[in-house]
Design a protein around this motif. Structure first.
Motif, PDB file in Angstrom:
ATOM      1  N   UNK A  50       0.827  -1.219   0.000  1.00  0.00           N
ATOM      2  CA  UNK A  50       0.000   0.000   0.000  1.00  0.00           C
ATOM      3  C   UNK A  50       0.853   1.258   0.000  1.00  0.00           C
ATOM      4  N   UNK A  51       2.094   1.161  -0.470  1.00  0.00           N
ATOM      5  CA  UNK A  51       2.995   2.324  -0.412  1.00  0.00           C
ATOM      6  C   UNK A  51       2.563   3.442  -1.363  1.00  0.00           C
ATOM      7  N   UNK A  52       1.683   3.129  -2.339  1.00  0.00           N
ATOM      8  CA  UNK A  52       1.247   4.154  -3.295  1.00  0.00           C
ATOM      9  C   UNK A  52      -0.189   4.611  -3.067  1.00  0.00           C
ATOM     10  N   UNK A  53      -0.773   4.267  -1.919  1.00  0.00           N
ATOM     11  CA  UNK A  53      -2.104   4.758  -1.619  1.00  0.00           C
ATOM     12  C   UNK A  53      -2.105   6.284  -1.602  1.00  0.00           C
ATOM     13  N   UNK A  70      14.338   7.016 -22.142  1.00  0.00           N
ATOM     14  CA  UNK A  70      14.453   7.304 -20.705  1.00  0.00           C
ATOM     15  C   UNK A  70      14.551   8.801 -20.426  1.00  0.00           C
ATOM     16  N   UNK A  71      15.027   9.554 -21.404  1.00  0.00           N
ATOM     17  CA  UNK A  71      15.146  11.004 -21.199  1.00  0.00           C
ATOM     18  C   UNK A  71      13.778  11.682 -21.125  1.00  0.00           C
ATOM     19  N   UNK A  72      12.730  10.949 -21.551  1.00  0.00           N
ATOM     20  CA  UNK A  72      11.387  11.529 -21.486  1.00  0.00           C
ATOM     21  C   UNK A  72      10.797  11.463 -20.073  1.00  0.00           C
ATOM     22  N   UNK A  73      11.422  10.644 -19.195  1.00  0.00           N
ATOM     23  CA  UNK A  73      10.923  10.542 -17.817  1.00  0.00           C
ATOM     24  C   UNK A  73      11.187  11.845 -17.070  1.00  0.00           C
ATOM     25  N   UNK A  74      10.210  12.218 -16.254  1.00  0.00           N
ATOM     26  CA  UNK A  74      10.321  13.483 -15.527  1.00  0.00           C
ATOM     27  C   UNK A  74       9.737  13.330 -14.141  1.00  0.00           C
ATOM     28  N   UNK A  75       9.910  14.348 -13.352  1.00  0.00           N
ATOM     29  CA  UNK A  75       9.377  14.357 -11.992  1.00  0.00           C
ATOM     30  C   UNK A  75       7.847  14.240 -12.024  1.00  0.00           C
ATOM     31  N   UNK A  76       7.303  13.346 -11.220  1.00  0.00           N
ATOM     32  CA  UNK A  76       5.860  13.125 -11.165  1.00  0.00           C
ATOM     33  C   UNK A  76       5.425  11.842 -11.867  1.00  0.00           C
ATOM     34  N   UNK A  77       6.292  11.304 -12.752  1.00  0.00           N
ATOM     35  CA  UNK A  77       5.960  10.041 -13.412  1.00  0.00           C
ATOM     36  C   UNK A  77       6.055   8.885 -12.415  1.00  0.00           C
ATOM     37  N   UNK A  78       5.192   7.867 -12.617  1.00  0.00           N
ATOM     38  CA  UNK A  78       5.224   6.662 -11.782  1.00  0.00           C
ATOM     39  C   UNK A  78       5.897   5.567 -12.604  1.00  0.00           C
ATOM     40  N   UNK A  79       6.971   5.003 -12.060  1.00  0.00           N
ATOM     41  CA  UNK A  79       7.734   4.003 -12.812  1.00  0.00           C
ATOM     42  C   UNK A  79       7.839   2.706 -12.002  1.00  0.00           C
ATOM     43  N   UNK A  94       7.029   3.230  -7.803  1.00  0.00           N
ATOM     44  CA  UNK A  94       6.929   4.469  -7.036  1.00  0.00           C
ATOM     45  C   UNK A  94       6.988   5.669  -7.977  1.00  0.00           C
ATOM     46  N   UNK A  95       6.760   6.835  -7.395  1.00  0.00           N
ATOM     47  CA  UNK A  95       6.731   8.068  -8.179  1.00  0.00           C
ATOM     48  C   UNK A  95       8.107   8.747  -8.150  1.00  0.00           C
ATOM     49  N   UNK A 111       9.724   7.826  -4.505  1.00  0.00           N
ATOM     50  CA  UNK A 111       9.052   7.741  -3.201  1.00  0.00           C
ATOM     51  C   UNK A 111       7.618   7.263  -3.427  1.00  0.00           C
ATOM     52  N   UNK A 112       7.142   6.425  -2.534  1.00  0.00           N
ATOM     53  CA  UNK A 112       5.743   6.016  -2.577  1.00  0.00           C
ATOM     54  C   UNK A 112       4.846   7.147  -2.102  1.00  0.00           C
TER      55      UNK A 112
END
Length: 273
Positions: A50-53, A70-79, A94-95, A111-112
Motif C-alpha cells: 500500500x505504499x502508493x495509496x 528514458x530522457x522523457x521521464x520526468x518528476x511526477x511520473x510513476x515508474x 513508485x513516483x 518515493x511512494x
C-alpha cells in the motif's frame, strides 16, 4: 429463442478462449522474463503493498508501458523498477520526485505516495522496467497472482479451454449429422409445400369449373334469346301467311258466290221469259 441462446453460448465460449489465451501468454511471458509479463509492450503488474495509496492499493492490477526514451521521464511520473528490499531483488512501483544527471549517469529519486521519506536507493536507467500509464483495475492483481500458480492455471485456464474445445467438437459432430440427415423441420417444410401445391391446383381447377359453368350459362341464355327471336319471327311469318291465305280464300269464295248468284239470276230470267 434457441438461435439466440446458441449465439450467446458461442460468444461466451470465444470470450473465455480469448481470455485464456491472453492469460496463458502473460503467464509464459512472465516466466521467461523474471516475472515481468510483456504483452505487445504493455506490462500488467500486481501491486504488492500500500505504499502508493491512494493512487493504487495492494492487489490492484496496474498496466505499465515500456519506455522508448528514458530522457522523457520526468518528476511526477510513476515508474516500475528493480530494487533491493530486505536483501531480495524485487520489482517496485513508485513516483519520481527528482531526476539526477550527475557523473554522466541518469538516476531517479523515487518515493511512494503513502511514504513519508524517499526510497533509500535511486533507480538507475538499467533498473527501470516500465512507466505506469494511469490504468488500474482494483482487486484483479490477486486473481492474476492466483492464475500464475499451477492450481490457478489448471482451474481457470486449462479446464475452460478443454470445455471450449469439447463444445466445438460437439458442434462439429452435430453439423455433420445435420448434413447427412435432413432436419424434421425441413421435411415439414416439404410436406407444407406439397399441401399448398395441391390446394392451389384444386383452387385453379375449381376456378376453371366455375368459369366453364358461367360460360355455359351465358351460352344457354344466348341460345334462349336466339330461340325466342326465331320463334317470334316464325310466328309472325305464319301469321302473315295465314292472313294472306284466308284473304285469298275469302276472295275466291266471294268470286264463286258472285258467279253462282249470276247464274241463278240468268236462270231465273230465262224461266220468267
Amino acid at each position: 429463442m434457441k438461435k439466440v441462446l446458441r449465439i450467446g453460448a458461442n460468444v461466451i465460449a470465444w470470450i473465455v478462449l480469448i481470455f485464456a489465451l491472453l492469460v496463458t501468454i502473460i503467464v509464459f511471458s512472465s516466466g521467461r522474463n523474471n516475472g515481468v509479463a510483456n504483452l505487445f509492450g504493455y506490462i500488467p503488474m500486481t501491486v504488492e503493498s500500500d505504499s502508493m495509496k491512494p493512487t493504487f492499493s495492494r492487489n490492484d492490477l496496474i498496466i505499465c508501458k515500456e519506455i522508448d526514451d528514458l530522457n522523457s521521464l520526468k518528476e511526477g511520473d510513476v515508474i516500475t523498477f528493480w530494487t533491493v528490499i530486505d536483501g531480495r531483488r524485487v520489482k517496485n512501483t513508485h513516483r519520481i520526485v527528482s531526476v539526477n544527471d550527475g557523473d554522466g549517469a541518469r538516476s531517479f529519486v523515487t518515493r511512494g505516495d503513502n511514504n513519508p521519506v524517499d526510497d533509500t536507493s535511486p533507480a538507475y536507467a538499467g533498473d527501470i522496467i516500465a512507466k505506469w500509464n494511469n490504468i488500474k483495475i482494483a482487486g484483479v492483481g490477486k486473481f492474476m497472482n492466483f492464475l500464475r500458480t499451477k492450481k490457478g492455471f489448471f482451474i481457470c485456464i486449462l479446464i475452460p479451454m478443454a470445455i471450449f474445445f469439447l463444445f466445438e467438437l460437439y458442434k462439429f459432430i452435430v453439423t455433420l449429422i445435420e448434413v447427412k440427415r435432413p432436419e424434421p423441420a425441413e421435411q415439414l417444410d416439404e410436406e407444407e409445400i406439397k399441401r399448398r401445391a395441391i390446394e392451389e391446383y384444386l383452387a385453379s381447377k375449381g376456378g376453371a369449373a366455375e368459369n366453364a359453368a358461367g360460360a355455359a350459362a351465358e351460352k344457354a341464355e344466348e341460345i334462349k334469346e336466339k330461340a325466342a327471336g326465331v320463334l317470334e319471327e316464325k310466328a309472325e311469318e305464319i301469321k302473315e301467311k295465314t292472313a294472306a291465305a284466308l284473304e285469298e280464300k275469302a276472295e275466291d269464295i266471294k268470286e264463286k258466290i258472285s258467279g253462282k248468284a249470276e247464274e241463278i239470276k240468268e236462270e231465273t230470267a230465262e224461266k220468267l221469259s
